[in-house]
Motif scaffolding. Structure first.
Motif, PDB file in Angstrom:
ATOM      1  N   PHE A 139      -6.472   4.664 -16.567  1.00  0.00           N
ATOM      2  CA  PHE A 139      -6.221   3.250 -16.863  1.00  0.00           C
ATOM      3  C   PHE A 139      -5.413   2.612 -15.739  1.00  0.00           C
ATOM      4  O   PHE A 139      -5.678   1.476 -15.335  1.00  0.00           O
ATOM      5  N   CYS A 140      -4.419   3.344 -15.247  1.00  0.00           N
ATOM      6  CA  CYS A 140      -3.512   2.801 -14.232  1.00  0.00           C
ATOM      7  C   CYS A 140      -4.257   2.390 -12.967  1.00  0.00           C
ATOM      8  O   CYS A 140      -4.047   1.292 -12.436  1.00  0.00           O
ATOM      9  N   SER A 141      -5.110   3.262 -12.457  1.00  0.00           N
ATOM     10  CA  SER A 141      -5.737   2.992 -11.166  1.00  0.00           C
ATOM     11  C   SER A 141      -7.072   2.260 -11.266  1.00  0.00           C
ATOM     12  O   SER A 141      -7.530   1.684 -10.275  1.00  0.00           O
ATOM     13  N   TRP A 142      -7.694   2.259 -12.453  1.00  0.00           N
ATOM     14  CA  TRP A 142      -9.014   1.637 -12.588  1.00  0.00           C
ATOM     15  C   TRP A 142      -9.016   0.340 -13.389  1.00  0.00           C
ATOM     16  O   TRP A 142     -10.043  -0.331 -13.476  1.00  0.00           O
ATOM     17  N   ALA A 143      -7.874  -0.036 -13.994  1.00  0.00           N
ATOM     18  CA  ALA A 143      -7.858  -1.256 -14.809  1.00  0.00           C
ATOM     19  C   ALA A 143      -6.598  -2.095 -14.628  1.00  0.00           C
ATOM     20  O   ALA A 143      -6.660  -3.324 -14.718  1.00  0.00           O
ATOM     21  N   CYS A 144      -5.456  -1.462 -14.358  1.00  0.00           N
ATOM     22  CA  CYS A 144      -4.181  -2.177 -14.325  1.00  0.00           C
ATOM     23  C   CYS A 144      -4.052  -3.073 -13.093  1.00  0.00           C
ATOM     24  O   CYS A 144      -4.099  -2.581 -11.958  1.00  0.00           O
ATOM     25  N   PRO A 145      -3.852  -4.386 -13.271  1.00  0.00           N
ATOM     26  CA  PRO A 145      -3.734  -5.286 -12.117  1.00  0.00           C
ATOM     27  C   PRO A 145      -2.456  -5.053 -11.316  1.00  0.00           C
ATOM     28  O   PRO A 145      -2.445  -5.230 -10.096  1.00  0.00           O
ATOM     29  N   TYR A 146      -1.375  -4.654 -11.995  1.00  0.00           N
ATOM     30  CA  TYR A 146      -0.141  -4.413 -11.254  1.00  0.00           C
ATOM     31  C   TYR A 146      -0.288  -3.209 -10.330  1.00  0.00           C
ATOM     32  O   TYR A 146       0.289  -3.177  -9.247  1.00  0.00           O
ATOM     33  N   HIS A 147      -1.051  -2.230 -10.760  1.00  0.00           N
ATOM     34  CA  HIS A 147      -1.281  -1.044  -9.922  1.00  0.00           C
ATOM     35  C   HIS A 147      -1.900  -1.443  -8.592  1.00  0.00           C
ATOM     36  O   HIS A 147      -1.500  -0.949  -7.535  1.00  0.00           O
ATOM     37  N   LEU A 148      -2.862  -2.352  -8.630  1.00  0.00           N
ATOM     38  CA  LEU A 148      -3.520  -2.792  -7.399  1.00  0.00           C
ATOM     39  C   LEU A 148      -2.550  -3.563  -6.507  1.00  0.00           C
ATOM     40  O   LEU A 148      -2.478  -3.325  -5.293  1.00  0.00           O
ATOM     41  N   VAL A 149      -1.785  -4.472  -7.093  1.00  0.00           N
ATOM     42  CA  VAL A 149      -0.825  -5.258  -6.315  1.00  0.00           C
ATOM     43  C   VAL A 149       0.225  -4.338  -5.698  1.00  0.00           C
ATOM     44  O   VAL A 149       0.577  -4.452  -4.520  1.00  0.00           O
ATOM     45  N   SER A 150       0.709  -3.385  -6.499  1.00  0.00           N
ATOM     46  CA  SER A 150       1.721  -2.446  -6.012  1.00  0.00           C
ATOM     47  C   SER A 150       1.151  -1.535  -4.928  1.00  0.00           C
ATOM     48  O   SER A 150       1.852  -1.175  -3.975  1.00  0.00           O
ATOM     49  N   GLU A 151      -0.116  -1.180  -5.066  1.00  0.00           N
ATOM     50  CA  GLU A 151      -0.767  -0.334  -4.069  1.00  0.00           C
ATOM     51  C   GLU A 151      -0.857  -1.053  -2.727  1.00  0.00           C
ATOM     52  O   GLU A 151      -0.684  -0.442  -1.663  1.00  0.00           O
ATOM     53  N   LEU A 152      -1.112  -2.341  -2.760  1.00  0.00           N
ATOM     54  CA  LEU A 152      -1.217  -3.126  -1.528  1.00  0.00           C
ATOM     55  C   LEU A 152       0.158  -3.341  -0.889  1.00  0.00           C
ATOM     56  O   LEU A 152       0.312  -3.220   0.331  1.00  0.00           O
ATOM     57  N   THR A 153       1.167  -3.660  -1.710  1.00  0.00           N
ATOM     58  CA  THR A 153       2.512  -3.871  -1.152  1.00  0.00           C
ATOM     59  C   THR A 153       3.137  -2.552  -0.692  1.00  0.00           C
ATOM     60  O   THR A 153       4.049  -2.550   0.148  1.00  0.00           O
ATOM     61  N   GLU A 154       2.641  -1.431  -1.236  1.00  0.00           N
ATOM     62  CA  GLU A 154       3.119  -0.120  -0.795  1.00  0.00           C
ATOM     63  C   GLU A 154       2.873   0.065   0.698  1.00  0.00           C
ATOM     64  O   GLU A 154       3.665   0.715   1.399  1.00  0.00           O
ATOM     65  N   LYS A 155       1.790  -0.495   1.186  1.00  0.00           N
ATOM     66  CA  LYS A 155       1.474  -0.374   2.610  1.00  0.00           C
ATOM     67  C   LYS A 155       2.566  -1.022   3.464  1.00  0.00           C
ATOM     68  O   LYS A 155       2.906  -0.522   4.543  1.00  0.00           O
ATOM     69  N   ILE A 156       3.120  -2.129   2.979  1.00  0.00           N
ATOM     70  CA  ILE A 156       4.220  -2.784   3.692  1.00  0.00           C
ATOM     71  C   ILE A 156       5.436  -1.857   3.711  1.00  0.00           C
ATOM     72  O   ILE A 156       6.104  -1.694   4.742  1.00  0.00           O
ATOM     73  N   HIS A 157       5.715  -1.264   2.555  1.00  0.00           N
ATOM     74  CA  HIS A 157       6.857  -0.345   2.452  1.00  0.00           C
ATOM     75  C   HIS A 157       6.716   0.813   3.436  1.00  0.00           C
ATOM     76  O   HIS A 157       7.689   1.176   4.133  1.00  0.00           O
ATOM     77  N   LEU A 158       5.535   1.395   3.526  1.00  0.00           N
ATOM     78  CA  LEU A 158       5.321   2.546   4.402  1.00  0.00           C
ATOM     79  C   LEU A 158       5.467   2.169   5.874  1.00  0.00           C
ATOM     80  O   LEU A 158       5.979   2.959   6.676  1.00  0.00           O
ATOM     81  N   VAL A 159       5.031   0.958   6.228  1.00  0.00           N
ATOM     82  CA  VAL A 159       5.210   0.487   7.603  1.00  0.00           C
ATOM     83  C   VAL A 159       6.696   0.340   7.919  1.00  0.00           C
ATOM     84  O   VAL A 159       7.176   0.752   8.993  1.00  0.00           O
ATOM     85  N   LEU A 160       7.456  -0.225   6.975  1.00  0.00           N
ATOM     86  CA  LEU A 160       8.893  -0.411   7.180  1.00  0.00           C
ATOM     87  C   LEU A 160       9.612   0.934   7.275  1.00  0.00           C
ATOM     88  O   LEU A 160      10.561   1.082   8.056  1.00  0.00           O
ATOM     89  N   VAL A 161       9.160   1.903   6.506  1.00  0.00           N
ATOM     90  CA  VAL A 161       9.765   3.238   6.564  1.00  0.00           C
ATOM     91  C   VAL A 161       9.484   3.890   7.912  1.00  0.00           C
ATOM     92  O   VAL A 161      10.370   4.495   8.521  1.00  0.00           O
ATOM     93  N   ARG A 162       8.232   3.779   8.374  1.00  0.00           N
ATOM     94  CA  ARG A 162       7.877   4.376   9.678  1.00  0.00           C
ATOM     95  C   ARG A 162       8.683   3.764  10.817  1.00  0.00           C
ATOM     96  O   ARG A 162       9.047   4.458  11.766  1.00  0.00           O
ATOM     97  N   ARG A 163       8.964   2.479  10.705  1.00  0.00           N
ATOM     98  CA  ARG A 163       9.746   1.796  11.734  1.00  0.00           C
ATOM     99  C   ARG A 163      11.241   1.930  11.511  1.00  0.00           C
ATOM    100  O   ARG A 163      12.042   1.333  12.243  1.00  0.00           O
ATOM    101  N   LYS A 164      11.621   2.681  10.472  1.00  0.00           N
ATOM    102  CA  LYS A 164      13.009   2.956  10.135  1.00  0.00           C
ATOM    103  C   LYS A 164      13.806   1.689   9.831  1.00  0.00           C
ATOM    104  O   LYS A 164      15.025   1.620  10.076  1.00  0.00           O
ATOM    105  N   ILE A 165      13.097   0.700   9.288  1.00  0.00           N
ATOM    106  CA  ILE A 165      13.763  -0.531   8.860  1.00  0.00           C
ATOM    107  C   ILE A 165      14.351  -0.337   7.465  1.00  0.00           C
ATOM    108  O   ILE A 165      15.421  -0.862   7.146  1.00  0.00           O
ATOM    109  N   ARG A 231       9.482   3.335  -3.219  1.00  0.00           N
ATOM    110  CA  ARG A 231       8.017   3.258  -3.220  1.00  0.00           C
ATOM    111  C   ARG A 231       7.446   3.382  -4.643  1.00  0.00           C
ATOM    112  O   ARG A 231       7.707   4.349  -5.337  1.00  0.00           O
ATOM    113  N   ARG A 232       6.702   2.355  -5.067  1.00  0.00           N
ATOM    114  CA  ARG A 232       6.009   2.347  -6.372  1.00  0.00           C
ATOM    115  C   ARG A 232       6.944   2.738  -7.513  1.00  0.00           C
ATOM    116  O   ARG A 232       6.589   3.508  -8.410  1.00  0.00           O
ATOM    117  N   ALA A 233       8.150   2.170  -7.499  1.00  0.00           N
ATOM    118  CA  ALA A 233       9.192   2.579  -8.454  1.00  0.00           C
ATOM    119  C   ALA A 233       8.797   2.339  -9.904  1.00  0.00           C
ATOM    120  O   ALA A 233       9.055   3.191 -10.763  1.00  0.00           O
TER     121      ALA A 233
END
Length: 324
Positions: A139-165, A231-233
Motif C-alpha cells: 500500500f505504501c509504495s503503490w498507493a500512498c501519495p505521501y510515499h511518492l512525495v517523500s521519495e522525490l524529496t529524499e533525492k534532495i536529502h541524499l544530495v545534501l548528505v553527499r555534499r556534507k551540507i 531521511r524518510r522519517a
C-alpha cells in the motif's frame, strides 16, 4: 517458523541477527565455497564492471509510479467529473458500490467509538483481502501519495548528505511500534481519531480531490524535516499504517525473493532500499537457505529488483515462477 518470527520482530523494530553456523543449510555452504574460488571472483569483477557501464533499469519503479498516480487520479476524476466510480479518499471510499476502508483508519474509528461498525467491517474486509494478496507494505509504495512525495524529496536529502551540507539522523525503528500503540490508546481514551488528523496520507489524498487547505502546512513541515534532518522519517519511524499493512501482508503469496546462488553481495540493493533492514539477508554470510522471501516490512517497491545486476532479487508468487 524461525525466519517468520525474526522477520516479524524486525518489522516491530528488532535488529536482524546473524545466523548461527548450525542454521546455515549445507547447500548454502556449498554455494559460498564455490563463490570463494578464483574463477568466480573474476566473474564477479566482470559482472560489476559490466553493470557500471550499463543504463540503470527503472522498470518496477516506473510501473509503481504509474499505478500510484492512476489510483489517486481516479479519485480526483470521479469527484470532479461526478462519475461516482471511486468516491471518497484513500482513508475511506467506495468503488462502484463496494465499501473500501483503510485498515488503520477503521481501527482508529472503532476504538474511538468503542463499538464495531458494520459498514466499516465490510469495507475493511474488502481492503484486507486485497492487500493480503499483494503483501508486505505494498500500500505504501503503490498507493500512498505521501510515499511518492517523500521519495522525490529524499533525492534532495541524499544530495545534501553527499555534499556534507546536512547529516542524516537515524532513530530506532521500534519508535514506529511505540507510535502505533500511542495512537491506539489516544483514540480509545479521547474518543477522537488523533492519527487521522495528523496523517499525511489522508491530508494529501483529500487535498488532491477537494482542493488544498491549511493542513498542507503540516505536510510541508514534515518534508522539511526529512530533507534537512532524517531521511524518510515519517514512513520509517512514525506512520502506523505501514505497520498495520505489514502485519496483514505477512502471509501474502506475492513476495520479493532472494536467491543466494545468484548474488555477488555488492550491496547496491541495500543502498536504494526504502527499508534496508529487510535486505539484511543479502549480506554475505546471512542467508541460511538458497531461496528466501523478504520480510513483511518490504514495501514491494521494486527498487532492489531494478538495481540487482544478476536477478538475485525478483518478484515471485509462491509456487509459481518469477513475474518478470
Amino acid at each position: 517458523m524461525r525466519r517468520f518470527k525474526e522477520n516479524f520482530l524486525c518489522m516491530l523494530g528488532a535488529e536482524p541477527k546473524k545466523p548461527e553456523p548450525g542454521q546455515v543449510s549445507e547447500e548454502v555452504r556449498r554455494i559460498m565455497e564455490i563463490k570463494r574460488g578464483d574463477k568466480t571472483k573474476s566473474r564477479i569483477k566482470e559482472q560489476l564492471h559490466e553493470r557500471a557501464h550499463r543504463q540503470p533499469c527503472h522498470t518496477w519503479r516506473n510501473w509503481r509510479w504509474v499505478v500510484l498516480a492512476a489510483v489517486n487520479l481516479l479519485f480526483v476524476l470521479s469527484f470532479w467529473l461526478d462519475i461516482h466510480i471511486l468516491a471518497g479518499a484513500l482513508t475511506g471510499s467506495h468503488f462502484v458500490g463496494f465499501h473500501l476502508i483503510d485498515l488503520n483508519a477503521a481501527l482508529q474509528v472503532m476504538l474511538a467509538h468503542k463499538h464495531i461498525i458494520v459498514n466499516l467491517v465490510i469495507g475493511t474486509f474488502t481492503v484486507f483481502v486485497f492487500w493480503l494478496m499483494f503483501g508486505g507494505r505494498s500500500f505504501c509504495s503503490w498507493a500512498c501519495p505521501y510515499h511518492l512525495v517523500s521519495e522525490l524529496t529524499e533525492k534532495i536529502h541524499l544530495v545534501l548528505v553527499r555534499r556534507k551540507i546536512v547529516t542524516d539522523h537515524e532513530f530506532h525503528r521500534g519508535t514506529r511500534t511505540v507510535f502505533w500503540g500511542l495512537f491506539v490508546v489516544l483514540a480509545f481514551v479521547t474518543g477522537y481519531t488523533v492519527f487521522e488528523t495528523l496523517s499525511p496520507v489522508g491530508i494529501l489524498s483529500r487535498a488532491l480531490i477537494y482542493g488544498p487547505g491549511l493542513a498542507l502546512g503540516w505536510i510541508f513541515l514534515l518534508l522539511l524535516f526529512e530533507v534537512f534532518w532524517s531521511r524518510r522519517a515519517w514512513c520509517r519511524y512514525v506512520c502506523p499504517i505501514g505497520l498495520t499493512y505489514g502485519v496483514v501482508g505477512t502471509f501474502s503469496p506475492l513476495q520479493v525473493s532472494y536467491h543466494v546462488e545468484e548474488c555477488f553481495h555488492e550491496g547496491d540493493c541495500r543502498k536504494v532500499c526504502l527499508v534496508p533492514h529487510v535486505l539484511d539477508v543479502t549480506i554475505k554470510g546471512r542467508a541460511t537457505v538458497v531461496k528466501t522471501g523478504l520480510g513483511p516490512d518490504c514495501t514491494r517497491c521494486g527498487l532492489c529488483v531494478d538495481t540487482c545486476p544478476t536477478g538475485a532479487l525478483r518478484f515471485e508468487v509462491k509456487g509459481l515462477s518469477k513475474l518478470l
